[in-house]
Write a protein that holds these residues in place. Sequence first.
Motif, PDB file in Angstrom:
ATOM      1  N   ARG A   4       0.856  -1.175   0.000  1.00 50.24           N
ATOM      2  CA  ARG A   4       0.000   0.000   0.000  1.00 50.24           C
ATOM      3  C   ARG A   4       0.893   1.225   0.000  1.00 50.24           C
ATOM      4  NH1 ARG A   4      -3.074   0.991   5.052  1.00 50.24           N
ATOM      5  NH2 ARG A   4      -2.310   3.094   5.072  1.00 50.24           N
ATOM      6  N   ASP A  16       1.187   5.219   0.243  1.00 52.26           N
ATOM      7  CA  ASP A  16       0.525   6.455   0.636  1.00 52.26           C
ATOM      8  C   ASP A  16       1.341   7.626   0.107  1.00 52.26           C
ATOM      9  OD1 ASP A  16      -0.188   5.072   3.874  1.00 52.26           O
ATOM     10  OD2 ASP A  16      -1.402   5.057   2.062  1.00 52.26           O
ATOM     11  N   SER A  22       5.217  -3.851  10.950  1.00 50.13           N
ATOM     12  CA  SER A  22       4.087  -2.912  10.983  1.00 50.13           C
ATOM     13  C   SER A  22       4.558  -1.463  11.021  1.00 50.13           C
ATOM     14  CB  SER A  22       3.197  -3.203  12.193  1.00 50.13           C
ATOM     15  OG  SER A  22       3.913  -2.942  13.387  1.00 50.13           O
ATOM     16  N   PRO A  27       5.915   2.063   9.755  1.00 46.65           N
ATOM     17  CA  PRO A  27       5.824   2.741   8.454  1.00 46.65           C
ATOM     18  C   PRO A  27       7.206   2.880   7.830  1.00 46.65           C
ATOM     19  CG  PRO A  27       5.439   4.289  10.247  1.00 46.65           C
ATOM     20  CD  PRO A  27       5.565   2.930  10.865  1.00 46.65           C
ATOM     21  N   HIS A  59       3.032  -0.643   5.114  1.00 45.33           N
ATOM     22  CA  HIS A  59       2.825   0.810   5.113  1.00 45.33           C
ATOM     23  C   HIS A  59       4.043   1.470   4.472  1.00 45.33           C
ATOM     24  CE1 HIS A  59      -0.740   0.541   7.542  1.00 45.33           C
ATOM     25  NE2 HIS A  59      -0.099  -0.250   8.384  1.00 45.33           N
ATOM     26  N   ARG A  76       5.569   4.723   2.212  1.00 45.92           N
ATOM     27  CA  ARG A  76       5.372   6.107   1.786  1.00 45.92           C
ATOM     28  C   ARG A  76       6.494   6.516   0.863  1.00 45.92           C
ATOM     29  NH1 ARG A  76       3.808   9.196   7.384  1.00 45.92           N
ATOM     30  NH2 ARG A  76       1.997   7.935   7.833  1.00 45.92           N
TER      31      ARG A  76
END
Length: 142
Positions: A42, A44, A100, A102, A130, A132
């Motif tokens: 995923r 972001d 877990s 980020p 997670h 980015r």
Amino acid sequence: MKFRRKQRENVDINLASLIDVVFILLLFFVVTTTFTRETQLRVDLPQSVTGASADDQQAKQLDITISADGVFSVNNQLLPKNDLATLMEALRKESNGDTSLPLSISADGKTQHQSVITAMDAAGKLGFSHLRMTTVEAAPAS
């Protein structure tokens, strides 16, 4: 007196149409089912209009920085080699196995695409979900 028994009609259920429907359903499920499980991350992406400040991020996170030459650093520590195995080992050591956390990837604008894909591949193989991609806010057009 002998009574005649009425002949019973043989009742046959025609299963041909039922078999056709089941066969079509089977084909449908086989065609629409995927048998390989792809790993997905995923991503972001920050909004460049509002821009999220660094204050609201969690206390502990991992930062992968990639220079224009493709040199990796994890949490501001340069890696001796720029390969997938070294990057995975550094991420495993910094995270202590906690996937877990980020993970932020900051790459120079002139970095080769392969270096960013290598960083994303390392994160995916270790199980980070997670992810980015950091950018800078675009300058307003004058």
